[in-house]
Structure formats: C-alpha cells, structure tokens
Design a protein around this motif. Structure first.
Motif, short mmCIF file in Angstrom:
data_model
loop_
_atom_site.label_atom_id
_atom_site.label_comp_id
_atom_site.label_asym_id
_atom_site.label_seq_id
_atom_site.Cartn_x
_atom_site.Cartn_y
_atom_site.Cartn_z
N SER A 44 0.83 -1.21 0.00
CA SER A 44 0.00 0.00 0.00
C SER A 44 0.86 1.26 0.00
CB SER A 44 -0.95 0.01 1.19
OG SER A 44 -0.23 0.05 2.39
N GLU A 45 1.98 1.25 0.72
CA GLU A 45 2.86 2.43 0.74
C GLU A 45 3.55 2.62 -0.62
OE1 GLU A 45 2.91 4.68 3.01
OE2 GLU A 45 1.64 3.54 4.39
N ARG A 48 1.07 3.96 -3.00
CA ARG A 48 0.84 5.38 -2.74
C ARG A 48 1.91 6.24 -3.40
NH1 ARG A 48 -1.43 8.84 1.26
NH2 ARG A 48 -0.02 10.52 1.85
N VAL A 49 3.17 5.84 -3.28
CA VAL A 49 4.27 6.58 -3.90
C VAL A 49 4.12 6.59 -5.42
CG1 VAL A 49 6.76 6.61 -4.27
CG2 VAL A 49 5.86 6.20 -1.99
N TRP A 51 1.36 6.19 -7.11
CA TRP A 51 0.17 6.97 -7.46
C TRP A 51 0.50 8.47 -7.46
CZ3 TRP A 51 -3.03 10.33 -4.52
CH2 TRP A 51 -4.23 10.65 -5.14
N PHE A 52 1.25 8.92 -6.44
CA PHE A 52 1.64 10.33 -6.41
C PHE A 52 2.54 10.68 -7.58
CE2 PHE A 52 0.31 10.75 -1.94
CZ PHE A 52 -0.38 11.94 -2.06
N GLU A 123 3.31 16.41 -0.78
CA GLU A 123 2.63 15.12 -0.57
C GLU A 123 3.51 13.96 -1.04
OE1 GLU A 123 -0.20 14.31 0.95
OE2 GLU A 123 -0.37 16.41 1.56
N TYR A 124 4.22 14.15 -2.14
CA TYR A 124 5.12 13.11 -2.63
C TYR A 124 6.23 12.84 -1.61
CZ TYR A 124 8.10 10.48 -5.88
OH TYR A 124 8.85 9.52 -6.49
N SER A 127 4.86 10.84 1.22
CA SER A 127 4.68 9.42 0.88
C SER A 127 6.03 8.70 0.86
CB SER A 127 3.94 9.27 -0.44
OG SER A 127 4.70 9.76 -1.51
N ARG A 130 6.86 7.98 4.44
CA ARG A 130 6.08 6.83 4.92
C ARG A 130 6.67 5.53 4.40
NH1 ARG A 130 -0.31 8.03 4.66
NH2 ARG A 130 -0.25 5.77 4.82
#
Length: 139
Positions: A44-45, A48-49, A51-52, A123-124, A127, A130
């Motif tokens: 999921s992490e 997320r990266v 996706w960004f 935001e990137y 991520s 994270r």
C-alpha cells in the motif's frame, strides 16, 4: 487558520524556494536513497508513492522564472496602460486594458500552477517518508 495566515502561506509558497529532502525521482529510483529493495516495502505504501508520481503536474516553464516573468510583464503593461497619454485614442486604451486583463489572468493561472506543483511535491515527499518508515520501522 485565518484568512491572513492562509494568504501569508500562499505568498510564502510563491516567493520562496522550498528546501526539499529528496530529489524529484521516480519511485523505482528511490532505492538509491534507501539502499534497500523497494519490493520489500508494504504494497500500500509503494502504491501510494507510485500513485503520487503518476499524478505529477508538468511545469509550464521553469518554476523560479515564472513569477519573475509574469511580474515584469504585468508591471510593464500597467505602466503603459494606466498612464494617461493625451494622444491615445479610446479604442487603443481599451485594447491596453484588455491586454492587462489577459496578463492578469495568466499570472493567476501561473501562480495556481506553481501552488499545485508545490502541494504535489510536499505530498510526494510525505509518501516517500512513509515508505522509508515502512522499510526501517525503528528510524
């Protein structure tokens, strides 16, 4: 947050160059930063990266020069359009005002584009943080 704080934050974003923790790298080149295989990270992490990164906005032109160019154009146009020239006809003055309005619209568009890029970049980086925390839980 008050309106003044919000406007102050926008002005700061537009006038200062932020200091980034990481280079702007695609997700699978981030292994150079972490020195570990990204496939070991939580799916999921990593998603997320990725996706960004896929949502990364394209800059119209170099982000530092944008505001300088826009400000220069607006100042020149305002000095031409808003100074009373006795020999200037009414249609010519209307044309000058229309040009100023187009430049103002472009300045608003360029400023919004820069703010969107800065928001994406923050935001990137979050991520990426994270993802790194997931790879190194104790850090």
């Amino acid at each position: 947050m008050s309106t003044i704080d919000g406007l102050s934050a926008i002005w700061t974003d537009l006038t200062t160059e932020p200091v980034w923790k990481y280079d702007e790298l695609p997700p699978f080149l981030l292994s150079q930063l972490t020195e570990q295989d990204l496939l070991e990270a939580n799916d999921s992490e990593l998603a997320r990266v990725i996706w960004f990164w896929c949502r990364r906005p394209n800059l119209m032109f170099h982000d530092n020069a944008a505001l300088v160019i826009v400000a220069l154009c607006v100042l020149i146009s305002l000095s031409i359009a808003l100074v009373y020239w006795p020999e200037t006809s009414r249609p010519k003055r209307i044309d000058e005002v229309v040009i100023v309005l187009f430049e103002l619209a472009f300045a608003i568009y360029a400023s919004g584009h820069r703010l969107r890029f800065l928001r994406w970049r923050r935001e990137y980086e979050r991520s990426i943080d994270r993802l790194i925390r997931d790879l190194h839980p104790g850090v």
